[in-house]
Design a protein around this motif. Structure first.
Motif, short mmCIF file in Angstrom:
data_model
loop_
_atom_site.label_atom_id
_atom_site.label_comp_id
_atom_site.label_asym_id
_atom_site.label_seq_id
_atom_site.Cartn_x
_atom_site.Cartn_y
_atom_site.Cartn_z
N GLY B 96 0.81 -1.21 0.00
CA GLY B 96 0.00 0.00 0.00
C GLY B 96 0.85 1.26 0.00
N LEU B 97 1.90 1.24 0.81
CA LEU B 97 2.76 2.41 0.93
C LEU B 97 3.46 2.70 -0.40
CD1 LEU B 97 3.91 4.52 2.89
CD2 LEU B 97 5.81 2.96 3.32
N ALA B 98 3.97 1.64 -1.04
CA ALA B 98 4.64 1.81 -2.31
C ALA B 98 3.68 2.39 -3.35
CB ALA B 98 5.19 0.47 -2.79
N ALA B 99 2.48 1.87 -3.37
CA ALA B 99 1.50 2.34 -4.35
C ALA B 99 1.15 3.80 -4.10
CB ALA B 99 0.25 1.46 -4.30
N ALA B 100 1.17 4.22 -2.84
CA ALA B 100 0.83 5.62 -2.53
C ALA B 100 2.01 6.54 -2.79
CB ALA B 100 0.39 5.73 -1.06
N LEU B 101 3.22 6.06 -2.53
CA LEU B 101 4.38 6.95 -2.62
C LEU B 101 4.86 7.17 -4.05
CD1 LEU B 101 6.68 6.30 0.45
CD2 LEU B 101 5.44 8.36 -0.22
N LYS B 102 4.69 6.16 -4.91
CA LYS B 102 5.24 6.30 -6.26
C LYS B 102 4.64 7.51 -7.00
CE LYS B 102 6.72 3.92 -10.33
NZ LYS B 102 6.10 3.37 -11.53
N PRO B 103 3.30 7.65 -7.01
CA PRO B 103 2.75 8.85 -7.64
C PRO B 103 3.20 10.12 -6.95
CG PRO B 103 0.99 7.36 -6.92
CD PRO B 103 2.27 6.71 -6.55
N ALA B 104 3.38 10.06 -5.64
CA ALA B 104 3.83 11.27 -4.93
C ALA B 104 5.22 11.67 -5.40
CB ALA B 104 3.84 11.00 -3.42
N ILE B 105 6.09 10.68 -5.60
CA ILE B 105 7.43 10.99 -6.09
C ILE B 105 7.37 11.56 -7.49
CG2 ILE B 105 9.62 9.94 -6.76
CD1 ILE B 105 9.09 7.89 -4.50
N GLU B 106 6.48 10.97 -8.31
CA GLU B 106 6.39 11.47 -9.67
C GLU B 106 5.85 12.90 -9.71
OE1 GLU B 106 4.36 8.20 -11.47
OE2 GLU B 106 6.24 7.09 -11.65
N LEU B 107 5.04 13.21 -8.69
CA LEU B 107 4.51 14.57 -8.60
C LEU B 107 5.64 15.58 -8.42
CD1 LEU B 107 1.48 15.02 -8.73
CD2 LEU B 107 1.50 15.51 -6.29
N LEU B 108 6.70 15.17 -7.72
CA LEU B 108 7.84 16.06 -7.48
C LEU B 108 8.40 16.58 -8.80
CD1 LEU B 108 9.92 14.27 -4.72
CD2 LEU B 108 8.55 16.33 -4.51
N ALA B 109 8.29 15.76 -9.85
CA ALA B 109 8.82 16.16 -11.15
C ALA B 109 8.04 17.33 -11.72
CB ALA B 109 8.80 14.97 -12.11
N GLY B 110 6.83 17.54 -11.23
CA GLY B 110 6.00 18.60 -11.78
C GLY B 110 6.22 19.96 -11.14
N ILE B 111 7.00 20.01 -10.07
CA ILE B 111 7.25 21.30 -9.41
C ILE B 111 8.19 22.13 -10.28
CG2 ILE B 111 8.24 22.40 -7.37
CD1 ILE B 111 7.46 19.96 -5.77
N PRO B 112 7.84 23.39 -10.55
CA PRO B 112 8.68 24.21 -11.42
C PRO B 112 10.09 24.36 -10.84
CG PRO B 112 6.61 25.32 -10.93
CD PRO B 112 6.66 24.11 -10.08
N SER B 113 11.09 24.41 -11.72
CA SER B 113 12.46 24.37 -11.22
C SER B 113 12.79 25.62 -10.44
CB SER B 113 13.42 24.17 -12.38
OG SER B 113 13.31 25.24 -13.28
N VAL B 114 12.11 26.74 -10.76
CA VAL B 114 12.41 27.97 -10.03
C VAL B 114 12.09 27.80 -8.54
CG1 VAL B 114 10.16 29.01 -10.45
CG2 VAL B 114 12.13 30.48 -10.09
N VAL B 115 11.11 26.96 -8.25
CA VAL B 115 10.76 26.72 -6.85
C VAL B 115 11.89 25.97 -6.14
CG1 VAL B 115 9.14 25.54 -5.31
CG2 VAL B 115 8.31 26.71 -7.36
N TYR B 116 12.42 24.96 -6.83
CA TYR B 116 13.56 24.25 -6.25
C TYR B 116 14.72 25.22 -6.00
CZ TYR B 116 11.61 19.63 -7.19
OH TYR B 116 10.84 18.51 -7.18
N GLY B 117 14.99 26.07 -7.00
CA GLY B 117 16.08 27.03 -6.87
C GLY B 117 15.84 27.97 -5.70
N PHE B 118 14.60 28.42 -5.56
CA PHE B 118 14.26 29.37 -4.51
C PHE B 118 14.45 28.73 -3.14
CE2 PHE B 118 10.96 31.81 -2.09
CZ PHE B 118 11.68 32.99 -2.09
N VAL B 119 13.93 27.53 -2.99
CA VAL B 119 14.10 26.83 -1.71
C VAL B 119 15.59 26.63 -1.43
CG1 VAL B 119 13.69 24.68 -0.46
CG2 VAL B 119 11.88 25.67 -1.87
N GLY B 120 16.35 26.32 -2.49
CA GLY B 120 17.78 26.13 -2.33
C GLY B 120 18.46 27.40 -1.84
N VAL B 121 18.11 28.54 -2.44
CA VAL B 121 18.73 29.81 -2.06
C VAL B 121 18.39 30.16 -0.61
CG1 VAL B 121 18.69 32.28 -2.45
CG2 VAL B 121 18.81 30.73 -4.38
N VAL B 122 17.15 29.94 -0.26
CA VAL B 122 16.69 30.38 1.05
C VAL B 122 17.20 29.48 2.17
CG1 VAL B 122 14.63 30.73 2.47
CG2 VAL B 122 14.66 31.48 0.09
N THR B 123 17.27 28.17 1.92
CA THR B 123 17.63 27.26 3.01
C THR B 123 19.03 26.65 2.85
OG1 THR B 123 16.66 25.39 1.86
CG2 THR B 123 15.23 26.59 3.37
#
Ligand SMILES: Nc1ncnc2c1ncn2[C@@H]1O[C@H](COP(=O)(O)OP(=O)(O)OP(=O)(O)O)[C@@H](O)[C@H]1O
Ligand SMILES: [Mg+2]
Lengths: 252, 286
Positions: B96-123
C-alpha cells in the motif's frame, strides 16, 4: 521407526485472516517420501511454504500452532531463518534458475552459507548434480548461462542447487507439472536415490505420480488434512469417503 | 476503410510537422553555432577557460567543467537516494505504501524548477555557508538541488527496472538461504543493472540541461571549480545569463554553447537507450 524430522502440531496458516491450512497435525520422517495430493486451493503450497517460512514474505500471512524441526519450533524468535531455509530446501513448480551460469546457480546457496573454498564448492556441485541426474548432461558446460538448458534440465538444476546445501528435508511443489514423461521419470528416479539422505515432501497434482513416487500420501482438501497413510493403502483402501471420491475423480 | 486512411494521413502530417519542427530548431542552432567554433578553433573553444566576449575570447572550459561538476554531483546524490528509495519501495515497504508513494514521487517532477532554486537559495545556501564556509552558492548547493530534481526521474525508472525482475528470482534466492538484503545486492541489482544505469544516465541528461535552479544556487563564477564549495557557472546558465545582451560573435558563441549541450544530451540519451535495449535483447524465456 525413527523419530520424526518434522512435527506439525495444530498448525493454522491464514492470509488476510482467511485460513488456507487449518489445524494441521502431521509428521515427516527421515528417509521417507511423503506425497501431498488434493484439488486446487486445498492449501498444499501454503503448507510447503510454511515449512521453510517463505510465507513470511507475504504481508497478510499469520499462523498459529507449531512446526517442530528436530524438536525446535521453526517459528521461534531465535531461529536463524536463512539457516532454516538451507536445511529445508524448496523446489518450485516452474524452474527459475537465477540469470547466471549453471555453476553460479549451484554455488549460490553455499556462498551464502559462507563456504568459499573452491575444492569444496566443486565437490559439492558434482555430488549434487549426480543426485539430480544432471551431471552427465552439464559437466562440460558448467559456465554457460543456466537458461540455455531445457525445461526439464532447469528443473533438475533447481533441485541440484538445493541439494548442494545437503538439506534435511526437500520440499517440491508440483516439480513435474510442466515436464514431459521422460524428464518426470528422471526426477522421480532422483527422488528414490535421495530419500537415503533426506526426507522428501512432494506436492503433486498427478495422483499417479503420488502412487509411483511416494511412501506415504496425505490428502488435503480445502485446508484440511483429510487422511494420511502408506501410499499403497491410501490408494487402494482409503478410510475416508472424501479421499475415495477424489481418487475416483468426483472432484478436482 | 476510407476514413481510416484519412485519419492515418492526418496523423502522419501532424507527426511529421512535429518532428520537422524539432529538426528545424536543431538545424537552426547548428547553423548559428557551428561557424564560430570553426572560426575560434575547436581546441580554443572547448579547452580555454578564457571567456571574455567583449575582447572576442570565447573559451567555454570553465562552463564545461561547471556543468560536469554539478551533473556528477547530482548523479551521486540522485543515485544514492533514488536507489535507496526504489529498493525500499519495491522490496521492503508494504504494498500500500509503495502504491501511494510512487505517484507522490512522480509529482515532485512537476514542481517548477524555479521553486527548487528558490528553496535552495533560502535554506541550503545559507546552511552551506555557515556549516562549511565559502559563499554557499556552490557546486555542492547546485548538486544537491539538481540531485533532488532528478530524483523522481531516476527513482521512477529504477522502480520499473526493479519491478521487472521476476518475483521468482527473489523467492528463489530467499529459499536458498539469502537474506532480503543479500537478495537485493546479489540478485535484484544485478538483474536490474542495465535499467538502473539507463535511469541514471537519463537523470544526468536532465541535470546537465537544467537552467533556472542552477543559476539561482551555483554562484555563476567564471572559473573552473577547485572544490565543492566553489561557485561555478554551467553551460546552460551562461546562455541564459548572457543572451539578453549578446550580439554578433557573442551571440553565435552562445549558440555554439547550445550546440555543445545538444550533443552532450543526445549522447547521454543514446547511451541510455542503448543500455536498456541491450537488456531487452538479452532477456529470454524458457
Ligand atoms: N499469498 C497469498 N495471499 C492470499 N491468499 C493466498 C495466498 N496464497 C494462497 N492463498 C489462498 O490460500 C488457499 C490455498 O492456496 P494454496 O496455494 O496453498 O493451494 P494449493 O493446494 O497449492 O492449490 P494448487 O493445487 O492450485 O496449487 C487458496 O484459497 C488461496 O487463494
Ligand atoms: Mg499449489
Amino acid at each position: 521407526m525413527q523419530a520424526p524430522r518434522i512435527v506439525v502440531q495444530g498448525f493454522t496458516a491464514c492470509f488476510d485472516g482467511k485460513p488456507a491450512v487449518k489445524n494441521l497435525d502431521l509428521e515427516i520422517f527421515p528417509n521417507e517420501r511423503l506425497a501431498i495430493i488434493g484439488p486446487a486451493s486445498s492449501g498444499k503450497t501454503t503448507f510447503l511454504r510454511s515449512l521453510n517460512r517463505l510465507n513470511d514474505l507475504d504481508h497478510g500471512f499469520t499462523h498459529s500452532g507449531k512446526i517442530l524441526h528436530d524438536g525446535k519450533d521453526i517459528y521461534d524468535a531465535d531461529v536463524d531463518v536463512a539457516e532454516l531455509r538451507r536445511k529445508i530446501g524448496m523446489v518450485y513448480a516452474v524452474p527459475v534458475p537465477l540469470p547466471w551460469s549453471i555453476y553460479d546457480n549451484l554455488v549460490y546457496g553455499l556462498r551464502l552459507a559462507g563456504i568459499r573454498d573452491r575444492t569444496t564448492l566443486d565437490e559439492r556441485v558434482e555430488k549434487a548434480l549426480g543426485y539430480a541426474v544432471l551431471w552427465d548432461e552439464v559437466k562440460d558446460r558448467l559456465h554457460e548461462p543456466a537458461n540455455v538448458l531445457s525445461g526439464g534440465q532447469q528443473q533438475r538444476l533447481c533441485i541440484a542447487r538445493v541439494l548442494v546445501l545437503e538439506p534435511d528435508v526437500l520440499i517440491l511443489d508440483e516439480p513435474c507439472s510442466g515436464l514431459d514423461p521422460i524428464s518426470t521419470g528422471k526426477i522421480e528416479d532422483a527422488l528414490v536415490a535421495l530419500k537415503e539422505r533426506t526426507s522428501i515432501v512432494l506436492v503433486t497434482n498427478n495422483t499417479k505420480q503420488a502412487a509411483r513416487a511416494s511412501d506415504r500420501t496425505a490428502f488435503f482438501l480445502l485446508g484440511d488434512l483429510v487422511e494420511v497413510g502408506p501410499t499403497a493403502q491410501l490408494f487402494t483402501k482409503p478410510t475416508q469417503k472424501k479421499t475415495n471420491d477424489y481418487l475416483v475423480g468426483q472432484f478436482g | 476503410m476510407k476514413r481510416d486512411r484519412l485519419i492515418g494521413a492526418v496523423l502522419l502530417v501532424v507527426a511529421l510537422s512535429a518532428i520537422s519542427g524539432l529538426a528545424l530548431i536543431a538545424a537552426f542552432i547548428f547553423r548559428e553555432g557551428v561557424p564560430i567554433i570553426l572560426r575560434v578553433g575547436a581546441g580554443q573553444f572547448f579547452l580555454s577557460t578564457d571567456w571574455e566576449p567583449s575582447l572576442g575570447h570565447f573559451g567555454i572550459l570553465s562552463m564545461l567543467g561547471g556543468s560536469l561538476a554539478v551533473t556528477l554531483g547530482a548523479a551521486v546524490i540522485g543515485i544514492v537516494f533514488s536507489l535507496g528509495l526504489a529498493i525500499v519501495l519495491t522490496q521492503f515497504a508494504p504494498p500500500g505504501l509503495a502504491a501511494a508513494l510512487k505517484p507522490a514521487i512522480e509529482l515532485l517532477a512537476g514542481i517548477p524548477s524555479v521553486v527548487y532554486g528558490f528553496v535552495g537559495v533560502v535554506t541550503l545556501v545559507p546552511l552551506i555557508r555557515h556549516a562549511l564556509g565559502g559563499p554557499g552558492l556552490s557546486v555542492l548547493a547546485a548538486s544537491i538541488v539538481l540531485g533532488i530534481m532528478i530524483l523522481p526521474t531516476i527513482t521512477s525508472i529504477a522502480i520499473d527496472a526493479l519491478q521487472a525482475v521476476p518475483r521468482s528470482y527473489v523467492e528463489g534466492s530467499i529459499a536458498l538461504g539469502a537474506t532480503r538484503w543479500q537478495t537485493v545486492t546479489m540478485v535484484l541489482l544485478r538483474a536490474a543493472r542495465s535499467g538502473i544505469v539507463a535511469a541514471v544516465i537519463l537523470g544526468m541528461g536532465r541535470a546537465i540541461g537544467e537552467t533556472m535552479a542552477v543559476i539561482m544556487v551555483a554562484g555563476n563564477a567564471l572559473a573552473l571549480p577547485h572544490s565543492l564549495l566553489d561557485p561555478v557557472r554551467t553551460l546552460t546558465s551562461n546562455i541564459a545569463l548572457e543572451m539578453g545582451y549578446a550580439s554578433g560573435d557573442h551571440r553565435q558563441a552562445l549558440f555554439a554553447t547550445g550546440v555543445t549541450l545538444f550533443v552532450i544530451i543526445t549522447l547521454l540519451n543514446t547511451a541510455a537507450l542503448a543500455v536498456s535495449r541491450r537488456r531487452a535483447g538479452r532477456r529470454r524465456v524458457g
